[in-house]
Scaffold this active site. Sequence first.
Site, short mmCIF file in Angstrom:
data_model
loop_
_atom_site.label_atom_id
_atom_site.label_comp_id
_atom_site.label_asym_id
_atom_site.label_seq_id
_atom_site.Cartn_x
_atom_site.Cartn_y
_atom_site.Cartn_z
N TYR A 104 0.78 -0.96 0.25
CA TYR A 104 -0.03 0.53 0.05
C TYR A 104 0.91 1.41 -0.12
O TYR A 104 1.97 1.31 0.29
CB TYR A 104 -0.36 0.17 0.80
N SER A 154 -14.82 -3.93 0.01
CA SER A 154 -14.97 -3.65 -0.81
C SER A 154 -16.40 -3.61 -0.84
O SER A 154 -17.24 -4.75 -1.37
CB SER A 154 -14.77 -4.03 -2.63
N GLY A 185 -16.50 0.02 -4.34
CA GLY A 185 -16.71 1.09 -4.80
C GLY A 185 -17.53 1.88 -5.01
O GLY A 185 -17.47 2.94 -6.02
N LEU A 245 -20.83 1.42 -5.48
CA LEU A 245 -22.20 1.21 -5.82
C LEU A 245 -23.23 0.56 -4.98
O LEU A 245 -23.91 1.49 -5.21
CB LEU A 245 -22.06 0.00 -6.95
N LEU A 246 -22.87 0.84 -3.79
CA LEU A 246 -24.21 0.52 -2.80
C LEU A 246 -24.26 1.68 -1.59
O LEU A 246 -24.58 1.79 -0.47
CB LEU A 246 -23.48 -0.56 -2.38
#
Length: 323
Positions: free
Chosen positions: A53, A211, A215, A217-218
Amino acid sequence: MNHTHLGRSGLKVSRLCLGTMNFGPRTQEADAHRILDEAREAGINFIDTANAYGGEERRGWTEEIIGRWFAKGGGRREDTVLASKVYGTMAPTPNYSGLSALNIRRALDASLHRLRTDHLDLYQFHHVDRGTPWDEIWQAVDVAVQQGKIIYSGSSNFAGWHISAAQEAAARRPVTGLVSEQSLYNLFERSIEREVIPAAQHYGVGILPWSPLHGGLLGGVLAKNHDGVRSVEGRAAQALEKSRDAIAAFETFAADRGETPAEIALAWLLHQPAVTAPIVGPRTSEQLTAALKALDVTLDAVALARLDEIFPGPKTAPEDYAW
């Protein structure tokens, strides 16, 4: 904050895990430290990171940020269940990636240095390494455990049969083996219900979904787009166009309950029996506060059935594709 055991282990972790992938590339260090402090104050004792990361040009950056937070003292390290990962390429020369015994030893020592600690509570294999035998992997882990550098081991992005192979190899040695598996898992993406979750449940491996909002979407994407806020990108943007009706139904479901889509999405994961803790990766303090609200959301059988109608998942194998 409620806590639960990490898989079959005796280790107790918070029902939400703080993901740190945004620390550095998207969240400045001062803000990252503030989020870490706020998570700790809220009772989150489980922090997840990875050696890779920080972005392509600065891998290890995120671990360094966390290490400087630990260096502030005040029980920060002692109160934290710290998880990191190994696999990703850390240098453009051979043997600086994968799960070879050499790389595990080298990468572990580098992570400990960046994190300013003498051990990892959970060391995770970020991806399956098809070129390294499990006997070699477990031998390297066993040495690190004996040295006091690792306490538990976990996996990430494994198939069901990879989990099985790892656990059977561990049993032959014998060593503890995997206690957790990080997988892409949310209302929209439920593929792991076919084989990964059954394997994890069989071997006592706790699922750590990454996730959880797919991303964005929810996370109320249609309402945000209507307000002119860009809220999704990449795979989520493509999925939006294919599943707009389902997402609209989901957002209506949340609105009718007086809750946000993000709260419902996280709460759904918390209601799944295989899940230990969803990994939330806030870029801001406000996003962390929003995620914490999901802990107070209760979904009854009727609500869970409605969510299954909106986002149907697969059956377990082989029933999903055979009689």
